[in-house]
Design a protein around this motif. Structure first.
Motif, mmCIF file in Angstrom:
data_model
loop_
_atom_site.group_PDB
_atom_site.id
_atom_site.type_symbol
_atom_site.label_atom_id
_atom_site.label_comp_id
_atom_site.label_asym_id
_atom_site.label_seq_id
_atom_site.Cartn_x
_atom_site.Cartn_y
_atom_site.Cartn_z
ATOM 1 N N GLU A 1 0.891 -1.154 0.000
ATOM 2 C CA GLU A 1 0.000 0.000 0.000
ATOM 3 C C GLU A 1 0.932 1.207 0.000
ATOM 4 O OE1 GLU A 1 -2.463 -1.115 3.639
ATOM 5 O OE2 GLU A 1 -3.871 0.038 2.398
ATOM 6 N N PRO A 2 0.976 2.006 -1.063
ATOM 7 C CA PRO A 2 1.929 3.111 -1.101
ATOM 8 C C PRO A 2 1.662 4.160 -0.020
ATOM 9 C CG PRO A 2 0.444 3.231 -2.961
ATOM 10 C CD PRO A 2 0.167 1.936 -2.272
ATOM 11 N N VAL B 1 -3.460 6.078 8.650
ATOM 12 C CA VAL B 1 -2.948 6.639 7.399
ATOM 13 C C VAL B 1 -1.476 6.952 7.624
ATOM 14 C CG1 VAL B 1 -3.130 8.503 5.721
ATOM 15 C CG2 VAL B 1 -5.193 7.568 6.771
ATOM 16 N N VAL B 2 -0.606 6.161 6.985
ATOM 17 C CA VAL B 2 0.834 6.328 7.143
ATOM 18 C C VAL B 2 1.433 6.592 5.766
ATOM 19 C CG1 VAL B 2 2.983 5.262 7.932
ATOM 20 C CG2 VAL B 2 0.822 4.747 9.101
ATOM 21 N N PHE C 1 1.320 -1.587 -6.528
ATOM 22 C CA PHE C 1 0.723 -0.678 -5.558
ATOM 23 C C PHE C 1 -0.713 -1.107 -5.314
ATOM 24 C CE2 PHE C 1 3.317 3.487 -6.282
ATOM 25 C CZ PHE C 1 4.428 2.889 -5.726
ATOM 26 N N ASP C 2 -1.038 -1.417 -4.087
ATOM 27 C CA ASP C 2 -2.412 -1.726 -3.681
ATOM 28 C C ASP C 2 -3.027 -0.406 -3.240
ATOM 29 O OD1 ASP C 2 -4.734 -2.297 -2.308
ATOM 30 O OD2 ASP C 2 -3.837 -3.790 -0.982
ATOM 31 N N GLU C 3 -3.813 0.198 -4.128
ATOM 32 C CA GLU C 3 -4.415 1.492 -3.830
ATOM 33 C C GLU C 3 -5.928 1.389 -3.682
ATOM 34 O OE1 GLU C 3 -2.673 5.209 -4.679
ATOM 35 O OE2 GLU C 3 -1.734 4.384 -6.486
ATOM 36 N N VAL C 4 -6.391 0.261 -3.181
ATOM 37 C CA VAL C 4 -7.826 0.093 -2.967
ATOM 38 C C VAL C 4 -8.329 1.166 -2.009
ATOM 39 C CG1 VAL C 4 -9.599 -1.435 -2.004
ATOM 40 C CG2 VAL C 4 -7.824 -2.358 -3.499
ATOM 41 N N GLY D 1 -3.783 8.770 -7.802
ATOM 42 C CA GLY D 1 -3.353 8.044 -6.616
ATOM 43 C C GLY D 1 -1.949 8.384 -6.153
ATOM 44 N N ALA D 2 -1.413 7.513 -5.332
ATOM 45 C CA ALA D 2 -0.085 7.733 -4.746
ATOM 46 C C ALA D 2 1.005 7.748 -5.804
ATOM 47 C CB ALA D 2 0.207 6.668 -3.699
ATOM 48 N N GLN D 3 0.806 6.985 -6.885
ATOM 49 C CA GLN D 3 1.848 6.989 -7.910
ATOM 50 C C GLN D 3 1.984 8.357 -8.555
ATOM 51 O OE1 GLN D 3 1.249 4.672 -11.572
ATOM 52 N NE2 GLN D 3 -0.812 4.241 -10.826
#
Length: 119
Positions: free
Chosen positions: A64-65, A72-73, A96-99, A109-111
């Motif tokens: 999880e990115p 929430v980290v 990346f698990d961005e569920v 998302g994080a990417q």
């Protein structure tokens, strides 16, 4: 060629399936659990130790990115880029698990926020 590929999962908060190798979710088999390695989130040294100890045997690093399963980290500076580089060096996919984080982090998302593209 190896007959069994392994995957590396990064965790900080413990869960039975990841820390004890005991599947506790429907659909997770004992075999899948046994083929899962664990490293610590935001700790590149732990990732390198696991990858080096299992050279040419890790198919993917799943993370999880922006960790949501333990609050929430956010990723530490350079952590996601370090994962990208470690995966490239070891021939493993970075997933990346961005569920949870997905659109909550922002469009892309994080990417998109980190500039690190999982592949």
């Amino acid at each position: 060629m190896l007959s069994r590929a392994r995957r590396l999962v990064l965790v900080q908060a413990g869960s039975g399936a990841l820390t004890l190798g005991v599947p506790t979710s429907p659909g997770v088999t004992h075999g899948a659990s046994a083929d899962t390695l664990v490293a610590s989130y935001n700790d590149l040294e732990s990732v390198h130790r696991v990858l080096d100890a299992n050279r040419d045997r890790v198919a993917a690093v799943i993370v999880e990115p922006i960790a949501g399963n333990m609050g929430v980290v956010p990723p530490a500076d350079g952590f996601l880029q370090g994962l990208r580089e470690a995966c490239a060096t070891h021939g493993a996919l970075l997933v990346f698990d961005e569920v949870i984080s997905g659109f909550r982090a922002g469009p892309g998302g994080a990417q998109a926020l980190s500039g690190v593209r999982p592949i």
